[in-house]
Structures are given as structure tokens and as C-alpha cells.
Design an enzyme around this catalytic site. Structure first.
Site, PDB file in Angstrom:
ATOM      1  N   CYS A   7      40.324  35.666  29.021  1.00  0.00           N
ATOM      2  CA  CYS A   7      40.224  35.281  28.903  1.00  0.00           C
ATOM      3  C   CYS A   7      40.454  34.568  27.265  1.00  0.00           C
ATOM      4  O   CYS A   7      41.320  35.254  27.124  1.00  0.00           O
ATOM      5  CB  CYS A   7      38.955  36.329  27.333  1.00  0.00           C
ATOM      6  SG  CYS A   7      37.875  36.433  25.913  1.00  0.00           S
ATOM      7  N   ASN A  15      38.986  40.988  33.556  1.00  0.00           N
ATOM      8  CA  ASN A  15      39.323  40.324  32.666  1.00  0.00           C
ATOM      9  C   ASN A  15      40.723  40.430  31.669  1.00  0.00           C
ATOM     10  O   ASN A  15      41.381  40.121  31.107  1.00  0.00           O
ATOM     11  CB  ASN A  15      38.253  39.935  31.788  1.00  0.00           C
ATOM     12  CG  ASN A  15      38.460  38.780  30.976  1.00  0.00           C
ATOM     13  OD1 ASN A  15      38.958  37.566  31.233  1.00  0.00           O
ATOM     14  ND2 ASN A  15      37.322  38.717  29.657  1.00  0.00           N
ATOM     15  N   LYS A  18      29.153  41.726  30.744  1.00  0.00           N
ATOM     16  CA  LYS A  18      29.843  41.106  29.961  1.00  0.00           C
ATOM     17  C   LYS A  18      31.033  41.929  29.385  1.00  0.00           C
ATOM     18  O   LYS A  18      31.335  42.340  29.902  1.00  0.00           O
ATOM     19  CB  LYS A  18      29.231  41.655  28.423  1.00  0.00           C
ATOM     20  CG  LYS A  18      28.475  40.100  27.754  1.00  0.00           C
ATOM     21  CD  LYS A  18      28.624  40.941  26.506  1.00  0.00           C
ATOM     22  CE  LYS A  18      28.876  40.705  25.288  1.00  0.00           C
ATOM     23  NZ  LYS A  18      29.515  38.571  25.706  1.00  0.00           N
ATOM     24  N   ASN A  69      32.893  27.762  23.984  1.00  0.00           N
ATOM     25  CA  ASN A  69      32.416  29.093  23.842  1.00  0.00           C
ATOM     26  C   ASN A  69      33.334  29.399  22.959  1.00  0.00           C
ATOM     27  O   ASN A  69      34.324  29.784  23.742  1.00  0.00           O
ATOM     28  CB  ASN A  69      31.460  30.188  24.912  1.00  0.00           C
ATOM     29  CG  ASN A  69      32.306  31.076  25.449  1.00  0.00           C
ATOM     30  OD1 ASN A  69      32.800  32.466  25.037  1.00  0.00           O
ATOM     31  ND2 ASN A  69      32.401  30.415  26.569  1.00  0.00           N
ATOM     32  N   GLY A  84      31.172  26.256  36.522  1.00  0.00           N
ATOM     33  CA  GLY A  84      29.864  24.179  36.994  1.00  0.00           C
ATOM     34  C   GLY A  84      28.737  24.802  37.912  1.00  0.00           C
ATOM     35  O   GLY A  84      28.388  23.832  38.151  1.00  0.00           O
ATOM     36  N   ASN A 129      37.841  31.558  35.399  1.00  0.00           N
ATOM     37  CA  ASN A 129      37.312  31.650  33.658  1.00  0.00           C
ATOM     38  C   ASN A 129      36.973  30.475  33.481  1.00  0.00           C
ATOM     39  O   ASN A 129      37.763  29.265  33.401  1.00  0.00           O
ATOM     40  CB  ASN A 129      38.135  32.562  33.222  1.00  0.00           C
ATOM     41  CG  ASN A 129      37.401  33.629  31.907  1.00  0.00           C
ATOM     42  OD1 ASN A 129      36.613  33.255  31.185  1.00  0.00           O
ATOM     43  ND2 ASN A 129      37.642  34.525  31.553  1.00  0.00           N
ATOM     44  N   SER A 147      30.327  36.900  34.453  1.00  0.00           N
ATOM     45  CA  SER A 147      30.317  37.510  33.091  1.00  0.00           C
ATOM     46  C   SER A 147      30.455  36.943  31.829  1.00  0.00           C
ATOM     47  O   SER A 147      30.487  35.759  31.812  1.00  0.00           O
ATOM     48  CB  SER A 147      31.630  37.972  33.218  1.00  0.00           C
ATOM     49  OG  SER A 147      32.086  39.222  31.917  1.00  0.00           O
ATOM     50  N   LYS A 174      40.146  39.210  37.179  1.00  0.00           N
ATOM     51  CA  LYS A 174      39.635  37.203  37.230  1.00  0.00           C
ATOM     52  C   LYS A 174      40.688  36.405  36.474  1.00  0.00           C
ATOM     53  O   LYS A 174      41.028  36.740  35.683  1.00  0.00           O
ATOM     54  CB  LYS A 174      38.125  36.989  36.890  1.00  0.00           C
ATOM     55  CG  LYS A 174      37.851  35.861  35.753  1.00  0.00           C
ATOM     56  CD  LYS A 174      36.022  36.272  35.504  1.00  0.00           C
ATOM     57  CE  LYS A 174      35.739  34.971  34.655  1.00  0.00           C
ATOM     58  NZ  LYS A 174      34.109  34.990  34.800  1.00  0.00           N
ATOM     59  N   GLY A 204      27.105  31.192  35.479  1.00  0.00           N
ATOM     60  CA  GLY A 204      27.253  30.964  34.114  1.00  0.00           C
ATOM     61  C   GLY A 204      26.630  30.772  33.156  1.00  0.00           C
ATOM     62  O   GLY A 204      25.514  30.528  33.328  1.00  0.00           O
TER      63      GLY A 204
END
Ligand code: FAD
Ligand code: FAD
Ligand code: FMN
Ligand code: FMN
Ligand code: FES
Ligand code: FES
Lengths: 296, 272, 296, 272
Positions: free
Chosen positions: C113, C110, C28, C52, C227, C175, C4, C148, C248
Site C-alpha cells: 500500500c 498487502n 478492504k 486514491n 486497469g 497494487n 481489495s 500482493k 478494482g
């Protein structure tokens, strides 16, 4: 400062480095008794980092005081002793023994070693666990007490706070991140201990964030570490809120790193007209940036 | 005391699809190196790979008497060895050394038998030269998978070092492991020392070192073995490179092979 | 599977990649309403990783269903929708709306985040918070529900367990790690949001360890990420316990990575005579290794 | 559709202590590139640096009509640009492209005024060639810190492109910013369009782009500006490269400059 476990007992580096010049030498984690540590393989490289599961091999506090400390004193090192207990009593006993020894300058309380069941991480992962260890140790020593925090927690700032409440003179952060690597050809863990601690540049952004959080939660000094390899990295930690920094993994790559760090920081301070390092500590400016026309 | 040199690559010669010999302009280190010592190496710049890797000093390069650099004999098995394999003249390799305990040399009438497995040949070029210089009769037992992986034979022969070879596919010398010719010669020399003292030196994969140490012991000969452990620092800082060694009390303890070794008496090691 | 936030809405990659071939496209993170996200700078590179703080810029669920979903269905994509709520009600409402839409195959919840105050991480960091969200969503949807998890916790396995207890059909982990980078020249955070999420190869060893821990704590399938950049990395996660993996950051570096991953895994399975991927899942052998004479 | 090419470095020419032009063997990309498009580049192998970086395609190389590769004009400011500066013939640079929205070209009698700040010159080589090919009268306004940082002047002049220069130290052309000669010429051309249509193209640091867009607007000329945002992927995947754009409703929204740009109408952008 040389981070614990990354500099042997210090004496190993005596002919490569002037131990008096590097701020302080933090000893390998010490228990009361000798420990043989984990069988090899004990380390594995990972992207911009390494895993270690040494298992705190060590000579024990009594041999340390007899065999290493006199030499370190002769070399003019500032000695911070990293102590590690299986029980609350062992921590207290270690603190008591070391308080009576010549040439010990501070105690770093390792409540964060991820590699051994009884590595105190059980203390380091809970608020009252941290509080209990620190306050118990404070009762028996005149030395500065510096608990070393684990990053493997939901809220490191609250743990720093309980350390402060318990009378800690400073806190060190961070220890390594619990991690794992598997050899896909053999389908076996690469470390004999299965899991190990991740250190090195890979973890730096997380460690910097934790220092930043703790700076806003406590008043006592922070000793920052995690992936520092250049003067810029060291400055990043100080600007985030660290009063001092330790270097671990990078010392393996470059045993002559110390003078480079000092020169780099001196140069930076001159360029920016900063007189005392303390002006830098926690000086990160979180207001929004105005724009300028950078001639490219 | 070890030094750190940003060494320029003078030449890089590929011996096979895996093996190469790389010449590095690190005279300070070469000059100070004793046979059996090693360097911690990091090719290229940047954080990938992050850690240095240990390599025995293979040759010490001289031009009209002056030491000009050193070579490494490298076998490609991963990141760093691939970078060393692909390195071109003008690249730089950061090189820290010399490090570790060297071999103890023996003098005539004692003989020196060097036992190499594959890339374990590396420390024996400098050791052989040093022994020959003292007039010590020196033999190289050298084993590999196949004849194509036996290198520098003329180099050793031309220095008066006798060669005994073994290959697993039998393409050169005895078929099988290097312990085959070694045991034959030990037997011939006789455990009753009809032949003067023999010092057995060994470098190669650990199971080979174990076999060599045992067979030497069996025939009453002392051995010195150079072990290969994964090393994080090479200077005693990280405790990654430990190997179990017999201690006074009849027990065993983990010794850091980077400063306690890499050379150990075969009889002192605990073969786990 | 495309992770995502790392693949836009999928349609962006339609001419580079056959969306039907990559397992699934995870959207997303979607809220009910449109969001403008954080101002730039939104990313910064770190050693073997990136931070990010996008702030979940997005078009909202209704426009997504109207504008993106039909195209994705036409392209034959398997669509996992990553939903993000400011409140429990918003999660439930999102689940309800998406359950009625054509071409939605699963919901990834999610609750992890790190970049926005109301990013649900408040739910993801506590046991009952996780339990409440998942069980509430299960009540209103027939779709598979895949919370998640955040890695920024002391004990990820217990959180996975409470998700399982609440009826989750699988869990995704991990995440990003809350992290920070400071420009020492300006002494300002490099991200406008001050902190951001660390992803990329740097975090892989920690993520693998968390998958390994969760595998032993729950029975439901795990979707592993963190990763992954090569087939070997993907296999490492599966051997640690992941039934599927997401990619990702590596997709940013190489948008053609998908076929390389599939080929590499196919090749590995042939070499090792493994018929079905499921044979690999959780197959890590933690017994001690016997030695052999590797001719070097 | 973009392609990913492991491009060999054909030649690397240093123009100054910071600037270099690197020739890459990526004909597939060069052939498909329209003026204003860019490539995402990763030099060397390994994870350091991890992410690609965006670079405008500078020149498209041709040998007897055939496209053989492309060049990048690079200014050294960090990891990747340093690797590009130091790259030697034979190195490989992985190159993904072409990406992004190109410039819209104009035809006679309209004139094209290209405004470049520093390394912002990069997209104007291909744009200038394309415009000249259509017979469009083309002028390059080109500013830099000093005369030593004005490159390729003959290259443009020899193609019939008129040059107007400015340097902050006054060593070549007007002293000051490039907006000085630009505004003078806009004034001369007259906002009443005594001169045919003029399209202003701009690339350089954002504050310059803002100034150029405003002065163009002031004199009633349209502009197209190529913006430079930090990009993680170049393909619309990461939402890192957004720039605020006016939307229909009179508000603003963040648009991904990698797929919505990098070229935007100057009038559409919100200058925060
Ligand atoms: C004192 C000493 C001297 C040495 N001298 C030489 C020499 O002269 N020439 C030479 O080619 N090599 C020598 N080695 C071995 C060399 O250090 C390793 O081959 C090297 O570290 C591999 O690095 P890499 O980055 O290429 O492999 P990596 O990418 O680090 O590892 C690739 C794979 O090889 C395995 N591996 C890593 N190190 C070793 C090791 N030491 N033994 C077995 N497997 C390993 C890893 O677990 C991994 O699976 C020596 C080792 C020591 C300790
Ligand atoms: C569409 C597009 C086209 C471009 N074309 C060219 C070109 O033709 N030639 C050229 O030299 N450059 C060009 N750039 C800029 C180029 O992408 C950056 O200079 C490059 O990413 C820097 O990478 P680095 O690894 O060297 O620097 P890094 O190590 O990534 O960063 C070094 C320092 O520079 C800052 N920085 C990074 N990127 C930028 C940026 N885009 N603008 C300002 N500061 C930045 C970082 O914050 C950091 O402080 C272009 C950018 C875009 C978006
Ligand atoms: C090989 C190794 C051994 C370590 N041993 C200890 C130890 O005994 N006690 C301790 O508190 N931390 C120990 N650490 C953690 C380091 O002191 C440091 O907290 C961590 O490595 C992060 O810093 P770095 O990234 O600079 O290495 C060890 C780290 C490594 C790599
Ligand atoms: C730019 C970016 C945006 C992301 N957006 C989301 C998101 O919207 N929802 C979400 O659950 N995870 C998001 N993530 C996290 C990724 O899905 C993934 O969990 C994480 O990046 C670890 O995987 P990786 O190392 O392969 O990138 C985002 C990650 C990145 C780098
Ligand atoms: S390699 Fe670090 S202690 Fe031996
Ligand atoms: S660079 Fe990733 S979306 Fe634009």
C-alpha cells in the site's frame, strides 16, 4: 523543449514550428554507429498513452553532425543531444566527439531507454552505474551534462542524488515505463519487440510524483516530462519542482502545441501575478488547506 | 506546409455496415492536397483515442469551382473508424494535412492502371481525376470480398475511367484476387510494349501490393504503391511507420513511410 | 475477483451482484485495530485512471469477523482477506486471528500500500522484507498465503521469486503506482495525503508486463490486476500469465461489470475453441508473426 | 436496488452560460427515486472521463400519469458537466441509480423550509412536490450570486411553494447570503415554537450548509442537509466520499456520504 525521440532530429518539423522558439530540441537518441532499430510494429496506443519500441533507429553521431547539425544551427535551434551507449566507453566517446562539434548546447545522457538490451538502462537502474557514467562523461566535456532517469526504479530520488554527486548539471525525468500489450485474438505481443515504453498522459501523475521527490533530494535543476499535453500540465510539473519541461507524445497529436503551451503559461502567470517562472518552480504548498465558501 | 483544421462534419454517408464516406469542411487542406497524400485525423475531443490516424484524401469537394472540403472513405475496424462511422453532421474532426509524398502522374501516350483492394480505393478518386484531366487513358482494377463491397463504380465510370473488377466470391467481375484480371491485361498488353507505356498504381493490403508489384515487374511495367503502416504522427517525428527500402549499397534500410511515402516505387520496396 | 479496497467489504454490493458468482471477494485492507483513514480529498481522476489515498480506513479485524464475515458466508462469497500490518508481528497476529475464523478462504498480504507510511510497502520493496513477512505468516496459518506486490520497484520478478521461496501459495500483482496531482490554481496537492496510488486502465500496459515477467520467474499462480475493464483486458492478463484476475477501479464505473466479463470470456473461449481457461494462462506467443493477406 | 440505464437525451435546455437542464429517458430510475436521492452519471462513451459523477435527480417527468424520465440540473465546472452542457438530443448518458438516503418528509402541522444555494436547488423540486402532496406548508429559501442565476422560480411558485430569495449582488431578494432571510424568518417564528414545528432542509456549498445547520440549531429547529463530496462509486465501494459524523462515544468517525447520506441530520455532522 521537444522531448527526445518525439521530434525526429528537429528538421522534420522546421516548416511547422519555429525551432528557435521552443526552448530546445532534444535529438533522438544517438549511438556512435547507425542503427536500423526494431522491425515494425513499433508503437501501439493504450488508454491515454502509447507504447513504443523504436529500438533507437538512428544515423549515428557522425552523420548527425555532418547532415543535421548545420541545418539546426541555421534554424537557430538550441540543441541538446541525447546520447546512448552500449558501454561506458561509447558514452565517453560520444561526449568527446560532440564536445568538439559546432552548435551543441548540452548532452542528455540516456541511461534509461527500456527498449534495447544495451540501452544503458543497466546503468540507469543502479546508483553507482549512474554515478560512473556521469562522472566519466564530465571528465571529457565542457558541455552541461544532463542524465535522463528511468522511472522503472524503486527510488528515483536516490538515483538523482548520485547523478548530482557525480557532477551532473541537471537531470531529466522521466523516460518511459516498461510495458506490454497483447493482441488477444492472435495471442501475440502487439510490438515486435514484445515490450515497449509507455508514455503520454497516462503516466503523468507518476512522473509528477517523481519530480516532486527529486526536487527534495537534489539541488540541481530538474527537467520534467511525462504526459504533458497542456499548459496546465506543464505548470503542474514546474510547481512540483521542474525548472523546465519537455513534451513528447503530445507533439505527435498536435505539432502546433508549442505556441499553445507558451500562451497558456503566459496567461496563467498574468492571472496570478507571477513575474518569473522561477517563482513557480517547486512552489507546491503541502500545508493543509483552509476552507472557503465557494458560491456554487 | 501542413495545417491543422477543426473540421465540421458536413455529411456522413454509410455505404455498408463497415464503410462510410464522411465530408469534412477543411478547404485549406483539400485545396493543397495532391493525389496520394493523406491527413492525420482525430474525431471528437478528449484523450480517447489519444493519437491521430492516417486517412487518404478521397474526394476534393467543389462548389462552382471553389474548393469547399474533402471526404474520407473509411472502413470500420477500431476506435477511430467507429467514431468516423457514427459521426453526425455538426460534429468536429480535427484534421492535419496534407501529408506525405503524392503519386507521380503520367501523360499520354502512357496509360495509367490503378489497382485498388478494398478501402485501398481511397487515393484513386483524386488520382483518377488528375490523370483524366491530362488526357491519360486510365483504368481502375478494383477488388473486394464481394460485389456489395465495390463502391463508387458509377463515379469512376462517369469520368471515363475503365473498370476491371474482381471479387473473392465472384459476385461481380472475376472470381478471386484483383491480380487475376491485372495479370491477364498485362499479358495482353504484352511485355514487348505493343501497348504504350503503362504505369501501375496500387493501394490496398500489403500482400496485395507485393503481388501487384511483382506481376508488374514480371511484365516489365513500373509501379507506384501506397503503403499502410501504423502511424503515430505522420510528420517524421516518431519513427513508427517505417518500411524496408533497398538502399544504394544493395542492402536495405527502414524509411519513414509518412515522409518517404506513403507512395513508393514498387521496385524499391523490400517485401519482408 | 473483486480487488481489495474497491468493493468495500463486499456486503455493500450484495443487492447489485451475486457475490457467489464473482470468483472471490477480496476485503478492504484490514489492520488489527480500527483506522479512520485520511481526511478528504481522497481520490482524484487522472487520464484513464484515478489516484486514491484512502489511508486504509477500516473497522479492524475483530469487528470484521463479528460484523461482516457471517453475512458474507450467508451470501456464499469466497473470502480473501487483505491484511496490512505496521510491524511483522501485526501481520503474524492478523494471520493467526483470521485462521481461526469461520469462512476465510485465503489471505492476501498487502505489502504494497503506497498511501501510508507503515503500509508494509517497506516490506514489499525489498527482497528479504518480502521473504520475512511471508515465511513468518506461513508458520502460523493453514490458509493459502498470497502476498500482493507493489509495482513501485526496479525488479518485480525477483520479489515474486523471494515470495515463492518463502512459501507463498500465489502472488497478486499489481497494487497501485505511487503518484501525485497538483491543482495549479491553488498550487496545492489535490489529495490531502499529497501522494496517492494510481489505478485504472492507464496502468494496464505496465501491469501486464509485470505479470509477463513474473510468469517467467516463478511457478506459483499469479493473480493479475491493474486497469481491467473488459473481458479483453482480463484475457490479456491471463495470456500474459495470470491464473486469475481482480477488478478494482472498473467496478466503480460499472458495478454490473462481473457478468459482462464472464460472458465476454466465455464467448472468446467458444470462438477460439478453448475448453479450459488454464489453456490460456501464459500462452502468449513471442515468436515472430507470419503475414497473411487480410482482405481490407 | 440501483439499475444502470443507457439513457437517451430527450432534450437539453441551457438556462445560462453555466446552467442547463437535461432530460434523460430513464423511467426505471425516475420511478424509484425518492426526494434527495442521486444518480451516478457518465456521458458519452470511452474512458475520458473515466469515473461517473453524482447528480441529484431534479425533476421526475410524467406523461399522462406515466413516468417517462428524469431531469438533471447541472452547473458547468469541469469535464462531465461540460459534456452534459453540450449534449444534444439523441446522445446517451449512462445513468446509475437511484442511490443514497433520501430526505425524511414532515407532515402538517409541521412546516418545511428548503434552503438552496446555487445548484443546490436540484433536490428540492422532487422534495417540494412530495411535501406539497402531503399538504405540508413549504417554503423555498433560494440564494445565488445574482438574480440571473435564480431559476425555476415560477415552477415552485405555481406549486404553492413560498419563495424567499437572496442574491450576493442584491439583484433579487435580500442582498447577501441566504442565511439572511432564513435567520430573519427563524427569529420571527420564534425559538419558543409560537409557530408549529419547522424542518429545515438544506443543499448547497458546505460552508452554507454549516451556516444553515448552526442557525437552525440556534433557533431550536432540526435540519437535514444534503452534502456534496467527491464520489468515486456512489455505492460504498471506494471510501472516497466520507464526511466526519459524531459518534456515540462523543468522538467522530468518517461516514461514507453515498450510502450514509447524502442527507444527514445537521446536528450529527462535524464541521471541520
Ligand atoms: C497513409 C495511410 C492512408 C490510409 N487511408 C485510409 C483510408 O483512406 N481509409 C481507411 O479506412 N483507412 C485508411 N488507412 C488505414 C487507417 O489508418 C486505419 O484503419 C486506422 O488507423 C484504424 O484506426 P482505428 O482507431 O479505427 O483502429 P485501432 O483501434 O487503432 O486498431 C484496431 C485494430 O486494427 C489494427 N490496425 C490499426 N491500424 C491498422 C492499419 N493501418 N492496417 C491494418 N491494421 C491496422 C490494430 O492493430 C488493431 O488491431 C490508411 C493508413 C495509412 C497509413
Ligand atoms: C450527492 C451529490 C449530488 C450532486 N448533485 C448535483 C446536481 O444536481 N447538479 C450539479 O451540477 N452538481 C451536483 N453535484 C456536484 C457534481 O457531482 C460535480 O459538480 C461534478 O462531479 C463535477 O464533475 P466534472 O467532471 O464536471 O468536474 P471535474 O472535471 O471532475 O472537476 C472540476 C473541478 O471541480 C472540482 N470538483 C469536482 N467535484 C466537486 C464537488 N462535488 N464539489 C466541488 N468541487 C468539485 C474538482 O476538484 C476540479 O477542480 C452533486 C454532488 C453530489 C455528491
Ligand atoms: C516514439 C518515442 C521515441 C522515444 N525515443 C527516445 C529516445 O531516443 N531517447 C530518450 O531519451 N527518450 C526517448 N523517448 C522518451 C521521451 O523522450 C519521453 O521521455 C517520454 O515519452 C515521456 O514524455 P511524453 O509522455 O511527453 O512522451 C521516446 C518516446 C517516444 C514516445
Ligand atoms: C480506492 C481504492 C482503494 C484500494 N484499497 C486497497 C487495499 O485496501 N488493499 C490493497 O491491497 N489494495 C487496494 N487497492 C488497490 C487495488 O486492489 C488494485 O490493486 C489496484 O487498484 C489496481 O487495480 P485496478 O486498476 O483494477 O483498480 C485500492 C485501490 C483503490 C482504487
Ligand atoms: S508516423 Fe511518425 S515518423 Fe512516420
Ligand atoms: S462514493 Fe465510493 S464509497 Fe462513497
Amino acid at each position: 523543449m521537444a522531448a527526445s525521440g518525439c521530434f525526429g532530429y528537429g528538421v522534420e518539423y522546421a516548416d511547422a514550428v519555429d525551432l528557435a522558439s521552443i526552448g530546445a530540441v532534444v535529438s533522438k537518441g544517438l549511438f556512435m554507429k547507425e542503427r536500423s532499430g526494431h522491425p515494425p510494429q513499433r508503437i501501439v496506443e493504450t488508454p491515454s498513452g502509447m507504447l513504443n519500441a523504436i529500438g533507437l533507429q538512428g544515423i549515428g553521431v557522425h552523420r548527425y553532425i555532418k547532415e543535421k547539425l548545420p541545418e539546426l544551427r541555421r534554424l537557430g535551434a538550441t540543441n541538446v543531444i541525447n546520447i546512448c551507449g552500449s558501454t561506458l566507453d561509447e558514452y565517453v566517446e560520444l561526449a568527446r566527439v560532440l564536445s568538439d562539434a559546432e552548435g551543441v548546447h548540452a548532452l542528455e545522457i540516456n541511461i534509461s531507454c527500456p527498449n534495447i538490451k544495451e540501452g544503458g538502462i543497466t546503468f540507469g537502474c543502479s546508483l553507482h552505474g549512474t554515478f560512473d557514467v556521469v562522472s566519466a562523461i564530465k571528465k571529457v566535456t565542457h558541455l552541461p551534462v544532463i542524465p535522463k532517469l528511468t522511472p522503472n526504479v524503486t527510488d528515483v530520488a536516490s538515483i538523482a542524488k548520485s547523478a548530482e554527486d557525480a557532477g551532473a548539471d541537471a537531470v531529466s525525468l522521466v523516460n518511459t515505463f516498461l510495458a506490454m500489450a497483447i493482441d488477444v485474438e492472435t495471442r501475440r505481443p502487439k510490438l515486435s519487440n514484445i515490450v515497449g515504453g509507455l508514455s503520454g498522459p497516462a503516466i503523468r501523475p507518476i512522473a509528477v510524483r517523481m519530480v516532486y521527490e527529486c526536487r527534495r533530494a537534489v539541488k540541481i535543476p530538474l527537467i520534467g516530462m511525462g504526459g504533458i499535453a497542456t499548459a496546465t500540465d506543464a505548470l503542474e510539473f514546474m510547481i512540483a519542482g521542474a525548472t523546465a519541461v519537455q513534451v513528447g507524445t503530445a507533439n505527435f497529436v498536435d505539432p502546433f502545441i508549442w505556441s499553445k503551451l507558451l500562451d497558456g503559461m503566459r496567461d496563467y502567470m498574468q492571472r496570478h501575478g507571477i513575474a518569473r517562472v522561477t517563482e513557480l518552480v517547486g512552489s507546491v504548498d503541502t500545508s493543509t488547506r483552509e476552507k472557503q465558501w465557494i458560491s456554487s | 506546409m501542413p495545417v491543422d483544421v477543426e473540421a465540421r462534419v458536413i455529411r456522413n454517408t454509410r455505404l455498408s455496415p463497415d464503410y462510410n464516406v464522411i465530408e469534412l469542411a477543411a478547404p485549406e487542406i483539400a485545396d493543397a492536397t495532391a493525389p496520394g497524400q493523406f491527413v492525420m485525423v482525430k474525431p471528437g475531443r478528449g484523450g480517447d483515442p489519444l493519437l491521430r490516424r492516417p486517412f487518404s484524401v478521397f474526394e476534393v469537394l467543389r462548389e462552382d469551382g471553389r474548393v469547399t472540403g474533402l471526404t474520407l472513405l473509411s472502413k470500420r475496424i477500431g476506435v477511430t473508424t467507429t467514431l468516423l462511422f457514427d459521426a453526425v453532421e455538426g460534429d468536429t474532426v480535427s484534421c492535419l494535412g496534407p501529408l506525405g509524398k503524392p503519386f507521380e502522374l503520367v501523360d499520354p501516350p502512357a496509360q495509367a492502371w490503378m489497382v485498388a483492394g478494398g478501402v485501398g480505393l481511397a487515393p484513386f478518386a483524386t488520382l483518377g481525376e488528375a490523370l483524366v484531366a491530362r488526357g491519360t487513358k486510365t483504368t481502375l482494377f478494383y477488388g473486394a470480398r464481394s460485389g456489395k463491397e465495390l463502391f463508387y463504380l458509377d463515379w469512376f465510370a462517369s469520368r471515363g475511367i475503365e473498370l476491371k473488377l474482381a471479387t473473392e466470391d465472384g459476385t461481380n467481375g472475376d472470381r478471386g484476387r484483383i491480380t487475376v484480371p491485372l495479370e491477364r491485361e498485362l499479358q495482353r498488353a504484352g511485355s514487348e510494349k505493343t501497348v504504350p507505356d503503362v504505369m501501375v498504381y496500387a493501394c490496398g493490403p500489403e500482400p496485395m501490393l507485393e503481388a501487384v508489384a511483382h506481376v508488374a515487374e514480371k511484365y516489365g511495367r513500373p509501379s507506384q504503391v501506397s503503403v499502410e503502416r501504423v502511424m503515430g504522427c505522420g510528420m517524421g517525428g516518431c519513427y513508427s511507420c517505417v518500411i524496408p527500402v533497398k538502399d544504394a549499397g544493395g542492402g536495405q534500410q527502414y524509411v519513414r513511410s509518412c515522409i518517404g511515402g506513403p507512395v513508393f516505387k514498387g521496385a524499391d520496396l523490400v517485401w519482408d
